[in-house]
Scaffold this motif. Structure first.
Motif, PDB file in Angstrom:
ATOM      1  N   ASN A 244      -6.242  -0.733  11.529  1.00  0.00           N
ATOM      2  CA  ASN A 244      -5.349  -0.991   9.978  1.00  0.00           C
ATOM      3  C   ASN A 244      -5.512  -0.120   9.502  1.00  0.00           C
ATOM      4  OD1 ASN A 244      -4.061  -3.880  11.070  1.00  0.00           O
ATOM      5  ND2 ASN A 244      -5.494  -4.810  10.535  1.00  0.00           N
ATOM      6  N   GLY A 245      -4.454   0.533   8.304  1.00  0.00           N
ATOM      7  CA  GLY A 245      -5.126   1.003   7.482  1.00  0.00           C
ATOM      8  C   GLY A 245      -5.060   0.634   6.366  1.00  0.00           C
ATOM      9  N   VAL A 246      -5.467   0.690   5.085  1.00  0.00           N
ATOM     10  CA  VAL A 246      -5.764   0.079   3.948  1.00  0.00           C
ATOM     11  C   VAL A 246      -4.401   0.815   2.626  1.00  0.00           C
ATOM     12  CG1 VAL A 246      -6.938   0.544   1.803  1.00  0.00           C
ATOM     13  CG2 VAL A 246      -7.870   0.515   3.970  1.00  0.00           C
ATOM     14  N   ASP A 247      -4.015  -0.717   2.095  1.00  0.00           N
ATOM     15  CA  ASP A 247      -2.862   0.311   0.740  1.00  0.00           C
ATOM     16  C   ASP A 247      -3.828   1.032   0.090  1.00  0.00           C
ATOM     17  OD1 ASP A 247      -1.190   0.595  -1.205  1.00  0.00           O
ATOM     18  OD2 ASP A 247       0.168  -1.773  -0.643  1.00  0.00           O
ATOM     19  N   TYR A 248      -3.902   2.071  -0.452  1.00  0.00           N
ATOM     20  CA  TYR A 248      -4.489   2.298  -1.299  1.00  0.00           C
ATOM     21  C   TYR A 248      -4.380   2.155  -3.157  1.00  0.00           C
ATOM     22  CZ  TYR A 248      -7.949   4.217   2.316  1.00  0.00           C
ATOM     23  OH  TYR A 248      -9.124   4.599   2.855  1.00  0.00           O
ATOM     24  N   GLU A 249      -2.713   1.493  -3.092  1.00  0.00           N
ATOM     25  CA  GLU A 249      -2.229   1.856  -4.167  1.00  0.00           C
ATOM     26  C   GLU A 249      -2.498   0.362  -4.955  1.00  0.00           C
ATOM     27  OE1 GLU A 249       2.570   2.107  -4.156  1.00  0.00           O
ATOM     28  OE2 GLU A 249       1.924   3.782  -3.139  1.00  0.00           O
ATOM     29  N   GLU A 250      -3.135  -0.644  -4.047  1.00  0.00           N
ATOM     30  CA  GLU A 250      -3.129  -1.725  -4.399  1.00  0.00           C
ATOM     31  C   GLU A 250      -5.095  -2.237  -4.560  1.00  0.00           C
ATOM     32  OE1 GLU A 250      -3.206  -4.555  -5.386  1.00  0.00           O
ATOM     33  OE2 GLU A 250      -0.853  -3.992  -5.980  1.00  0.00           O
ATOM     34  N   TRP A 251      -5.691  -0.953  -3.566  1.00  0.00           N
ATOM     35  CA  TRP A 251      -7.150  -0.122  -2.968  1.00  0.00           C
ATOM     36  C   TRP A 251      -7.898   0.305  -3.051  1.00  0.00           C
ATOM     37  CZ3 TRP A 251      -9.092  -5.373  -2.740  1.00  0.00           C
ATOM     38  CH2 TRP A 251      -8.579  -6.338  -2.548  1.00  0.00           C
ATOM     39  N   ASN A 252      -7.643   1.030  -4.525  1.00  0.00           N
ATOM     40  CA  ASN A 252      -8.288   2.329  -5.010  1.00  0.00           C
ATOM     41  C   ASN A 252      -9.003   2.199  -6.785  1.00  0.00           C
ATOM     42  OD1 ASN A 252      -8.664   5.166  -5.956  1.00  0.00           O
ATOM     43  ND2 ASN A 252      -6.914   5.803  -5.141  1.00  0.00           N
ATOM     44  N   PRO A 253     -10.502   2.485  -6.701  1.00  0.00           N
ATOM     45  CA  PRO A 253     -11.363   2.039  -8.035  1.00  0.00           C
ATOM     46  C   PRO A 253     -10.728   3.520  -9.442  1.00  0.00           C
ATOM     47  CG  PRO A 253     -12.694   3.514  -6.625  1.00  0.00           C
ATOM     48  CD  PRO A 253     -11.556   2.741  -5.739  1.00  0.00           C
ATOM     49  N   ALA A 254      -9.582   4.336  -8.458  1.00  0.00           N
ATOM     50  CA  ALA A 254      -9.980   4.800  -9.571  1.00  0.00           C
ATOM     51  C   ALA A 254      -7.980   4.482 -10.536  1.00  0.00           C
ATOM     52  CB  ALA A 254      -9.133   6.345  -8.990  1.00  0.00           C
ATOM     53  N   THR A 255      -7.580   3.449  -9.762  1.00  0.00           N
ATOM     54  CA  THR A 255      -6.352   3.110 -10.372  1.00  0.00           C
ATOM     55  C   THR A 255      -6.518   1.568 -10.839  1.00  0.00           C
ATOM     56  OG1 THR A 255      -5.317   3.215  -7.613  1.00  0.00           O
ATOM     57  CG2 THR A 255      -5.107   4.473 -10.097  1.00  0.00           C
ATOM     58  N   ASP A 256      -7.470   0.673 -10.434  1.00  0.00           N
ATOM     59  CA  ASP A 256      -7.675  -0.367  -9.555  1.00  0.00           C
ATOM     60  C   ASP A 256      -7.931  -1.260 -11.163  1.00  0.00           C
ATOM     61  OD1 ASP A 256      -8.292  -3.171  -9.270  1.00  0.00           O
ATOM     62  OD2 ASP A 256      -9.366  -2.358  -7.571  1.00  0.00           O
TER      63      ASP A 256
END
Ligand code: ADP
Ligand code: GLC
Length: 485
Positions: A249-261
């Protein structure tokens, strides 16, 4: 290529676990590669739609004693993906998706059989795909129906099927009289089809009838072909080995990213880690703990299920409580584990803290605010939380199974390479050793920072996996077209 996804949960419409994250992100990644993608979901009480329109007012689904009539709502396009919802309030307008803490809804076979039939019927009107991509036992009857009752349907001719196992521990096993109830033919009740120790098994049907089977990590694809991890279906899978693959599986970095969370107290990234301290204090406050405590914080976010290794935590708890740590737990599910953590909080206040329930914002706060993320799973098909943890600079301590083994590289003191800590043996001692190794390194800030940055630098975005799925879609589509009618 037109791919139709059918699944029982999907972010942002419905969620109990990682399946929802995957179905929320993979279709978008496939669409971004230039393909047509449609997703079908049940319309639950928790599904919030903005101004939905009925595109099909009535589909007749026959059951043995009466007909049921569902409709299809157009959820519109989101990131290039078309969403449709099967609406049948008697089945889906309920408190929860699958059941209560006391057990599963007794009519789950009817609920998800209706969904499968409705998806097939709706696709004939709204657009027949090249490939049906189905997920977990709730959608397992789609490949079964397609090759049996719908075998002669000219509008569904030549459609290929891919089935993804997200968790082989959930199979959809019901008594044999479910077959006539669902109007499925008795000839499916044989060992080579749906029969399973005198009952019927939906997942077994999918593994038999799908053109290709995938699961969510390479390691898990191997594990489920063994007695230890196969939950009785290892033989069926071994008979299909050339058509079984593990795609991480991958990760949705639009949801899970400390820079934009948007859910966390302060944003941070590899360029500046300062915000993480604020997140840490905020997390401790959320659990009514001392925000200035310097003790390392261990986070857990999990469904409370036996799969997740809570029996190990129970056995290790007393010794863990003697370390200088704070364990912050968020979870819901099996009452026995809710009770376990409530007891630990009473016994060791300040060492253990727990929130029982489903809370997406707190899940983000734990990923950001904890120093260590603990996942001692007995088995783990992929596991997403440990991959989120890497991005948040929260060092994973995991058991080396399934996707946990595939995603976490042990930290090597000598070379400074690696992203976390992992243990093999399913024992409290092995778990404690790994936690203690992590705590020892935590006491060396320079080394710890290096380890955090190693994890934060990893990229598990979906594009790679989407390309692998596409290869499989192309392959099964070509194979179906090569079959003479
Ligand atoms: P699984 O699918 O087996 O539950 P994963 O690690 O793949 O495990 O995914 C779990 C997902 O569900 C993650 O996105 C995690 O944040 C979320 N999650 C699990 N339990 C909770 C909870 N109690 N509250 C909020 N989110 C949760
Ligand atoms: C399942 C598995 C989990 C996986 C998720 C998404 O719920 O338990 O390991 O990450 O599905 O594929």
């Amino acid at each position: 290529m037109h791919v139709l996804f059918a699944a029982s949960e999907c972010v942002p419409y419905s969620k109990t676990g990682g399946l929802a994250d995957v179905v929320g992100a993979l279709p978008r990644a496939v669409a971004q590669l230039g393909h047509q993608v449609t997703v079908y979901l049940p319309l639950y009480r928790q599904t919030l739609l903005h101004d939905p329109k009925a595109v099909i007012h009535s589909i007749t689904i026959p059951f043995d004693d009466h007909y049921r009539f569902c409709s299809v709502l157009d959820g519109g396009k989101r990131h290039g993906v078309q969403f449709y919802f099967i609406d049948y309030p008697p089945f889906y307008d309920r408190e929860a998706l699958y059941g209560t803490p006391l057990g599963d809804y007794h009519d789950n076979p009817e609920r998800f059989a209706l969904f499968c039939r409705a998806v097939l019927e709706a696709s004939k009107i709204l657009g027949v795909p090249d490939v049906f991509h189905c997920h977990d036992w709730q959608t397992a009857l789609i490949p079964v129906l397609l090759r049996t009752l719908y075998d002669e349907d000219p509008s569904l001719e030549g459609i290929a099927t891919v089935f993804t196992i997200h968790n082989i521990g959930y199979q959809g096993i019901f008594t044999a009289d479910t077959l006539p109830l669902l109007m499925l033919p008795w000839d499916l009740f044989t060992m080579t089809k749906l029969e399973f120790f005198g009952k019927i098994n939906f997942l077994k049907g999918a593994l038999t009838y799908s053109d290709f089977i995938t699961t969510v990590s390479r390691k898990y694809a191997q594990e489920i072909q063994t007695v230890e991890y196969g939950f009785g279906l290892e033989g069926v899978l071994r008979s299909r080995t050339p058509n079984v693959a593990g795609i991480l599986n991958g990760v949705d970095y639009e949801e899970w990213n400390p820079a934009t969370d948007r859910h966390i107290a302060a944003n941070y990234s590899t360029q500046s880690l300062a915000g993480k301290q604020e997140c840490r204090a905020d997390l401790l406050r959320s659990f009514s703990l001392d925000a200035n405590s310097g003790s390392p914080v261990i986070g857990i976010v999990s469904r409370f299920a036996a799969q997740k290794g809570f029996d190990l935590i129970a056995l290790a708890a007393d010794r863990l409580a003697h370390e200088d740590v704070i364990v912050c737990v968020l979870g819901a599910g099996d009452k026995a584990f809710e009770d376990l953590f409530r007891r630990l909080v009473r016994q060791y206040p300040g060492r253990f803290a727990v929130k029982v329930g489903y809370d997406n914002e707190l899940a983000h706060k734990i990923e950001a605010g904890a120093d260590i993320f603990l996942m001692p799973s007995r088995y783990e098909p992929c596991g997403l939380n440990q991959i989120y943890s890497l991005k948040y600079g929260t060092v994973p301590v995991v058991r080396a199974t399934g996707g946990l083994d595939d995603t976490i590289e042990p930290y090597d003191l000598r070379t400074g390479k690696g992203t976390g800590f992992k243990f093999q043996e399913y024992t409290p001692e092995a778990l404690l050793n790994s936690v203690q190794a992590a705590l020892a390194l935590f006491a060396k800030p320079k080394e710890w920072r290096k380890l955090m940055l190693n994890g934060m630098g990893k990229d598990f975005s979906w594009t790679v996996a989407a390309k692998e799925y596409l290869k499989i879609y192309e392959k099964v589509k070509a194979a179906r077209h090569a079959i003479p009618v």
